[in-house]
Design a protein around this motif. Structure first.
Motif, PDB file in Angstrom:
ATOM      1  N   ILE A  33       0.866  -1.184   0.000  1.00  0.00           N
ATOM      2  CA  ILE A  33       0.000   0.000   0.000  1.00  0.00           C
ATOM      3  C   ILE A  33       0.899   1.229   0.000  1.00  0.00           C
ATOM      4  O   ILE A  33       1.811   1.335   0.824  1.00  0.00           O
ATOM      5  N   GLU A  35       0.840   5.356   0.186  1.00  0.00           N
ATOM      6  CA  GLU A  35       0.080   6.586   0.431  1.00  0.00           C
ATOM      7  C   GLU A  35       0.512   7.674  -0.539  1.00  0.00           C
ATOM      8  O   GLU A  35       1.645   7.697  -1.021  1.00  0.00           O
ATOM      9  N   ILE A 191      -5.671   5.126   3.126  1.00  0.00           N
ATOM     10  CA  ILE A 191      -4.777   4.000   3.413  1.00  0.00           C
ATOM     11  C   ILE A 191      -5.628   2.733   3.319  1.00  0.00           C
ATOM     12  O   ILE A 191      -6.219   2.301   4.314  1.00  0.00           O
ATOM     13  N   LEU A 193      -5.978  -0.246   3.877  1.00  0.00           N
ATOM     14  CA  LEU A 193      -5.508  -1.419   4.600  1.00  0.00           C
ATOM     15  C   LEU A 193      -6.627  -2.435   4.803  1.00  0.00           C
ATOM     16  O   LEU A 193      -6.429  -3.648   4.633  1.00  0.00           O
ATOM     17  N   VAL A 206       3.190  -1.222   4.173  1.00  0.00           N
ATOM     18  CA  VAL A 206       2.524   0.066   4.030  1.00  0.00           C
ATOM     19  C   VAL A 206       3.578   1.162   3.983  1.00  0.00           C
ATOM     20  O   VAL A 206       4.421   1.259   4.886  1.00  0.00           O
ATOM     21  N   LEU A 208       3.923   5.016   4.183  1.00  0.00           N
ATOM     22  CA  LEU A 208       3.246   6.258   4.548  1.00  0.00           C
ATOM     23  C   LEU A 208       4.154   7.449   4.268  1.00  0.00           C
ATOM     24  O   LEU A 208       5.370   7.308   4.146  1.00  0.00           O
ATOM     25  N   TYR A 246      -8.712   7.639   7.779  1.00  0.00           N
ATOM     26  CA  TYR A 246      -7.253   7.662   7.858  1.00  0.00           C
ATOM     27  C   TYR A 246      -6.779   7.221   9.241  1.00  0.00           C
ATOM     28  O   TYR A 246      -5.916   6.345   9.372  1.00  0.00           O
ATOM     29  N   ALA A 249      -7.253   3.575   9.979  1.00  0.00           N
ATOM     30  CA  ALA A 249      -6.216   2.739   9.371  1.00  0.00           C
ATOM     31  C   ALA A 249      -4.939   2.756  10.209  1.00  0.00           C
ATOM     32  O   ALA A 249      -4.267   1.728  10.360  1.00  0.00           O
ATOM     33  N   ARG A 266       7.755   4.778   7.268  1.00  0.00           N
ATOM     34  CA  ARG A 266       7.253   6.145   7.410  1.00  0.00           C
ATOM     35  C   ARG A 266       8.422   7.060   7.757  1.00  0.00           C
ATOM     36  O   ARG A 266       9.392   6.636   8.387  1.00  0.00           O
TER      37      ARG A 266
END
Length: 311
Positions: A33, A35, A191, A193, A206, A208, A246, A249, A266
């Motif tokens: 995923i 962002e 997101i 998820l 993920v 971010l 958001y 998630a 992140r």
């Protein structure tokens, strides 16, 4: 055009055995995923560059919205150098801050998608079709405000990229796919998820573009009506629901369901760029930072997990 090839509210249905809901997985399934975040997406592109360098570039499922979708498209197609060129060479021409005074869009999506991604650093539709990953671009239906998970399978990828990159207030706010208006996917599912888990993903990476302390605040209602005068449902979702989805998630990342592994990249501190940065030196530094921080954070992902845990 066959009905099954058109985007719908629910997007494309998972093929047999892909949906993890209520089923026992025979094997674990990976998902990525990515962002969005306009120019902050350069950090995510740096992370993707790290992933492809270390043979972590193939996922069963890939979901992305906004600028994250533009980067993810090149990753799925296996086009590493064009991914970096997209960020190193062209942002200064994509963003025209002076257009704000002319009441024109600040972000030129026609230039980004139809000139850069089709011609200057061409995204290969053929390579996307050959990829073993199922790539979903997140869109927002302008009539309902619901998320749509558009399965990339032909050259309509470019229309979908224009739509998902239609950042509120910085662009026209929407674009058309098969004659239907769609807005930025980050408005309705920033997101995705929960969607990945619903589709059977068990090992989810993920990426971010905000630091660990970030929580999304509600958008003022007046901005919603200004950004989407023709689509009140999207305005409502953006101002009243986007922050809820958001932050939910983020909570799910902290407390995933049993058997679900979530690896998060992140930024740890301030970035050299903001949403509308055009200085090439700052964008290049952000790419390098994303790559470097991915290397540091990867060390946290090496703890073995018992794959026999129930999903």
């Amino acid at each position: 055009m066959p009905l099954e090839n058109q985007p719908s509210r629910e997007g494309y249905p998972a093929s047999a055995g892909e949906s993890g809901s209520g089923q026992n997985n025979i094997s674990r399934k990976t998902a990525l995923i990515v962002e969005g975040g306009a120019m902050r997406g350069a950090w995510a592109a740096g992370v993707l560059d790290y992933l492809q360098e270390h043979s972590r570039r193939q996922y069963d499922l890939v979901y992305a919205a906004s600028s994250g979708a533009c980067s993810a498209a090149y990753l799925v197609a296996g086009q590493w150098e064009p991914l970096l060129a997209l960020w190193r060479k062209f942002p200064g021409n994509v963003i025209q801050k002076s257009n704000f005074l002319r009441l024109k869009p600040i972000i030129d999506l026609t230039y980004l998608v139809d000139n850069v991604m089709r011609k200057r650093v061409p995204l290969s539709v053929e390579m996307l079709q050959k990829s073993p990953s199922r790539f979903f671009i997140v869109l927002t239906d302008c009539y309902t405000g619901d998320p749509v998970y558009f399965h990339v399978c032909d050259d309509r990828v470019f229309a979908a990229l224009r739509a998902t990159a239609s950042m509120p207030l910085a662009t026209n706010g929407f674009d058309y796919v098969d004659g239907h208006p769609f807005a930025d996917g980050g408005v309705s599912d920033p997101i995705p998820l929960q969607r990945a888990i619903q589709d059977g993903a068990t090992d989810i990476t993920v990426v971010l573009t905000h630091n660990p302390d970030f929580r999304l605040k509600p958008t003022p209602r007046w901005k919603g009506w200004l950004a989407y005068p023709k689509f009140p449902r999207v305005a409502q979702v953006w101002t009243a629901q986007q922050n809820v989805h958001y932050n939910a998630a983020l909570d799910l990342i902290k407390h995933p369901p049993v058997g679900i592994r979530i690896h998060v990249f992140r930024p740890r501190g301030a970035m050299p760029v903001g949403h509308f940065t055009i200085e090439q030196e700052s964008i290049a530094a952000t790419l390098v930072l994303g790559h470097a921080e991915a290397l540091e954070q990867m060390e946290l992902f090496e703890t073995p997990v018992d794959d026999s845990a129930p999903v």
